[in-house]
Design an enzyme around this catalytic site. Structure first.
Site, PDB file in Angstrom:
ATOM      1  N   HIS A  72       0.873  -1.191   0.000  1.00 23.45           N
ATOM      2  CA  HIS A  72       0.000   0.000   0.000  1.00 23.45           C
ATOM      3  C   HIS A  72       0.894   1.221   0.000  1.00 23.45           C
ATOM      4  O   HIS A  72       1.676   1.417   0.934  1.00 23.45           O
ATOM      5  CB  HIS A  72      -0.917  -0.008   1.228  1.00 23.45           C
ATOM      6  N   GLU A  80      11.613   1.722   7.978  1.00 21.39           N
ATOM      7  CA  GLU A  80      11.731   0.427   8.670  1.00 21.39           C
ATOM      8  C   GLU A  80      13.138   0.219   9.220  1.00 21.39           C
ATOM      9  O   GLU A  80      14.122   0.714   8.648  1.00 21.39           O
ATOM     10  CB  GLU A  80      11.406  -0.675   7.641  1.00 21.39           C
ATOM     11  N   ILE A  81      13.224  -0.557  10.287  1.00 22.00           N
ATOM     12  CA  ILE A  81      14.522  -0.957  10.852  1.00 22.00           C
ATOM     13  C   ILE A  81      15.334  -1.648   9.749  1.00 22.00           C
ATOM     14  O   ILE A  81      14.767  -2.385   8.933  1.00 22.00           O
ATOM     15  CB  ILE A  81      14.321  -1.898  12.064  1.00 22.00           C
ATOM     16  N   SER A  82      16.639  -1.394   9.727  1.00 19.78           N
ATOM     17  CA  SER A  82      17.481  -2.016   8.699  1.00 19.78           C
ATOM     18  C   SER A  82      18.413  -3.036   9.333  1.00 19.78           C
ATOM     19  O   SER A  82      19.205  -2.696  10.214  1.00 19.78           O
ATOM     20  CB  SER A  82      18.313  -0.948   7.979  1.00 19.78           C
ATOM     21  N   ARG A  84      20.836  -4.164   7.850  1.00 15.14           N
ATOM     22  CA  ARG A  84      22.203  -3.862   7.413  1.00 15.14           C
ATOM     23  C   ARG A  84      22.962  -3.220   8.573  1.00 15.14           C
ATOM     24  O   ARG A  84      24.167  -3.323   8.663  1.00 15.14           O
ATOM     25  CB  ARG A  84      22.207  -2.856   6.253  1.00 15.14           C
ATOM     26  N   ARG A 180      -7.404  -5.042   4.053  1.00 13.62           N
ATOM     27  CA  ARG A 180      -6.670  -5.969   4.925  1.00 13.62           C
ATOM     28  C   ARG A 180      -7.424  -6.390   6.186  1.00 13.62           C
ATOM     29  O   ARG A 180      -6.934  -7.251   6.922  1.00 13.62           O
ATOM     30  CB  ARG A 180      -5.316  -5.363   5.316  1.00 13.62           C
TER      31      ARG A 180
HETATM   32  C1  LIG Z   1      -6.111 -10.216  -0.342  1.00 13.42           C
HETATM   33  C2  LIG Z   1      -4.971  -9.616  -1.125  1.00 13.42           C
HETATM   34  C3  LIG Z   1      -4.142 -10.421  -1.858  1.00 13.42           C
HETATM   35  C4  LIG Z   1      -3.078  -9.877  -2.585  1.00 13.42           C
HETATM   36  N1  LIG Z   1      -2.254 -10.699  -3.303  1.00 13.42           N
HETATM   37  C5  LIG Z   1      -1.189 -10.176  -3.965  1.00 13.42           C
HETATM   38  C6  LIG Z   1      -0.284 -11.017  -4.690  1.00 13.42           C
HETATM   39  O1  LIG Z   1      -0.442 -12.208  -4.743  1.00 13.42           O
HETATM   40  N2  LIG Z   1       0.797 -10.436  -5.295  1.00 13.42           N
HETATM   41  C7  LIG Z   1       1.004  -9.080  -5.275  1.00 13.42           C
HETATM   42  O2  LIG Z   1       1.974  -8.604  -5.847  1.00 13.42           O
HETATM   43  N3  LIG Z   1       0.155  -8.263  -4.602  1.00 13.42           N
HETATM   44  C8  LIG Z   1      -0.921  -8.769  -3.954  1.00 13.42           C
HETATM   45  N4  LIG Z   1      -1.768  -7.941  -3.275  1.00 13.42           N
HETATM   46  C9  LIG Z   1      -1.472  -6.501  -3.238  1.00 13.42           C
HETATM   47  C10 LIG Z   1      -2.381  -5.689  -4.200  1.00 13.42           C
HETATM   48  O3  LIG Z   1      -2.167  -6.052  -5.543  1.00 13.42           O
HETATM   49  C11 LIG Z   1      -2.101  -4.176  -4.016  1.00 13.42           C
HETATM   50  O4  LIG Z   1      -0.783  -3.889  -4.416  1.00 13.42           O
HETATM   51  C12 LIG Z   1      -2.262  -3.761  -2.589  1.00 13.42           C
HETATM   52  O5  LIG Z   1      -3.493  -4.257  -2.085  1.00 13.42           O
HETATM   53  C13 LIG Z   1      -2.207  -2.251  -2.453  1.00 13.42           C
HETATM   54  O6  LIG Z   1      -3.397  -1.741  -2.987  1.00 13.42           O
HETATM   55  P1  LIG Z   1      -3.799  -0.218  -2.855  1.00 13.42           P
HETATM   56  O7  LIG Z   1      -5.028  -0.017  -3.664  1.00 13.42           O
HETATM   57  O8  LIG Z   1      -3.818   0.192  -1.415  1.00 13.42           O
HETATM   58  O9  LIG Z   1      -2.528   0.405  -3.620  1.00 13.42           O
HETATM   59  P2  LIG Z   1      -1.736   1.749  -3.632  1.00 13.42           P
HETATM   60  O10 LIG Z   1      -0.490   1.435  -4.364  1.00 13.42           O
HETATM   61  O11 LIG Z   1      -1.596   2.372  -2.297  1.00 13.42           O
HETATM   62  O12 LIG Z   1      -2.623   2.637  -4.592  1.00 13.42           O
HETATM   63  C14 LIG Z   1      -3.805   3.272  -4.205  1.00 13.42           C
HETATM   64  C15 LIG Z   1      -4.705   3.431  -5.395  1.00 13.42           C
HETATM   65  O13 LIG Z   1      -4.085   4.301  -6.336  1.00 13.42           O
HETATM   66  C16 LIG Z   1      -4.345   3.794  -7.654  1.00 13.42           C
HETATM   67  N5  LIG Z   1      -3.079   3.449  -8.283  1.00 13.42           N
HETATM   68  C17 LIG Z   1      -1.898   3.148  -7.664  1.00 13.42           C
HETATM   69  N6  LIG Z   1      -0.938   2.917  -8.564  1.00 13.42           N
HETATM   70  C18 LIG Z   1      -1.507   3.052  -9.766  1.00 13.42           C
HETATM   71  C19 LIG Z   1      -1.030   2.892 -11.086  1.00 13.42           C
HETATM   72  N7  LIG Z   1       0.224   2.552 -11.344  1.00 13.42           N
HETATM   73  N8  LIG Z   1      -1.888   3.106 -12.101  1.00 13.42           N
HETATM   74  C20 LIG Z   1      -3.173   3.456 -11.879  1.00 13.42           C
HETATM   75  N9  LIG Z   1      -3.711   3.594 -10.626  1.00 13.42           N
HETATM   76  C21 LIG Z   1      -2.870   3.388  -9.595  1.00 13.42           C
HETATM   77  C22 LIG Z   1      -5.246   2.586  -7.526  1.00 13.42           C
HETATM   78  O14 LIG Z   1      -6.596   3.014  -7.630  1.00 13.42           O
HETATM   79  C23 LIG Z   1      -4.998   2.128  -6.124  1.00 13.42           C
HETATM   80  O15 LIG Z   1      -6.091   1.436  -5.535  1.00 13.42           O
HETATM   81  C24 LIG Z   1      -2.851  -8.474  -2.549  1.00 13.42           C
HETATM   82  C25 LIG Z   1      -3.704  -7.650  -1.809  1.00 13.42           C
HETATM   83  C26 LIG Z   1      -4.756  -8.203  -1.095  1.00 13.42           C
HETATM   84  C27 LIG Z   1      -5.659  -7.281  -0.291  1.00 13.42           C
END
Ligand SMILES: Cc1cc2nc3c(=O)[nH]c(=O)nc-3n(C[C@H](O)[C@H](O)[C@H](O)COP(=O)(O)OP(=O)(O)OC[C@H]3O[C@@H](n4cnc5c(N)ncnc54)[C@H](O)[C@@H]3O)c2cc1C
Length: 214
Positions: A72, A80-82, A84, A180
């Protein structure tokens, strides 16, 4: 695992005033009618008034949980803690119950299906020994032999605890919790999300309720 609220900015009134500035208006007190405005903003995706409120958390959780939450990104900042630089105080997450593989999906687990023989091994300390006597012992031996912490850490498992400061807007944390706290999120990640949810619901009660409903 813990989630500690370190700091926060704004209230439900900040959201209302950020929205009302469009009409050159400002209020000193939150009134009943403002609930409808907040509901409208949340339902129609007017996210920017909600981004004037923010919170900062200090969180401790295992690496496999942090690895999921760090995905997210928008409206959030993470430090975050490193390992390294820090090569002491290595801790591991202790599991209560070992869940079975989910039958109907590729990821996830079946919370009704507890794998008993693994739990027995856990109770007798066999699994803890594997982590502490193999991974940690070898890590410490490598450090004593002079290996750089940035490389020695490669043998530490995903159950190692990590900690980070996580700051973000009210809107961003609501998105985190919408994804989440849901039942398809990993149980251990849900623990952290539920604690964030609890803090934010106290800080911004009206906005939080509406954003969590969207
Ligand atoms: C149950 C579950 C399972 C998951 N499984 C996996 C997995 O197997 N592998 C994996 O890699 N990830 C996985 N994810 C992570 C998921 O793909 C997202 O990266 C994560 O939930 C963050 O989403 P966010 O909407 O808060 O993203 P953020 O990156 O915080 O973005 C917020 C919003 O901004 C917009 N946005 C962000 N970036 C872009 C962009 N480049 N182009 C257009 N719009 C954008 C979207 O509307 C997005 O919802 C999982 C998530 C969940 C909840």
């Amino acid at each position: 695992m813990f989630v500690k609220l370190i700091d926060s900015m704004g209230t439900d009134l900040s959201v209302v005033n950020a929205a009302r500035v469009s009409f050159g208006k400002r209020k000193e007190e939150f009134t009943e009618g403002d609930k409808f405005l907040i509901k409208y903003l949340a339902e129609h995706g007017h996210w920017s008034p909600f981004a004037h409120c923010s919170a900062q958390f200090h969180i401790k959780a295992p690496v496999f949980v942090a690895r999921q939450l760090v995905k997210h990104q928008v409206g959030l900042s993470w430090n975050e803690i490193s390992r390294r630089y820090v090569d002491t105080d290595v801790e591991f997450y202790e599991v209560d119950k070992w869940r079975g593989r989910a039958k109907d999906k590729k990821q996830g687990s079946d919370e009704e299906n507890i794998i008993e023989w693994v739990n027995r091994s856990q109770r007798t300390g066999a699994l803890k020994n594997a982590v502490e006597n193999i991974a940690l012992k070898n890590y410490n031996m490598m450090l004593e032999a002079g290996v750089a912490p940035e490389q020695a850490r490669m043998i530490l498992p995903q159950s190692m605890m990590t900690e980070w400061y996580w700051s973000g807007t009210l809107y961003a944390f609501a998105r985190v919790c919408n994804l989440r706290c849901a039942s398809d999120a990993q149980y251990e990640t849900r623990i952290v999300a539920n604690l964030i949810n609890k803090e934010c619901s106290k800080l911004f009660p009206i906005s939080w309720t509406e954003l969590r409903n969207t």
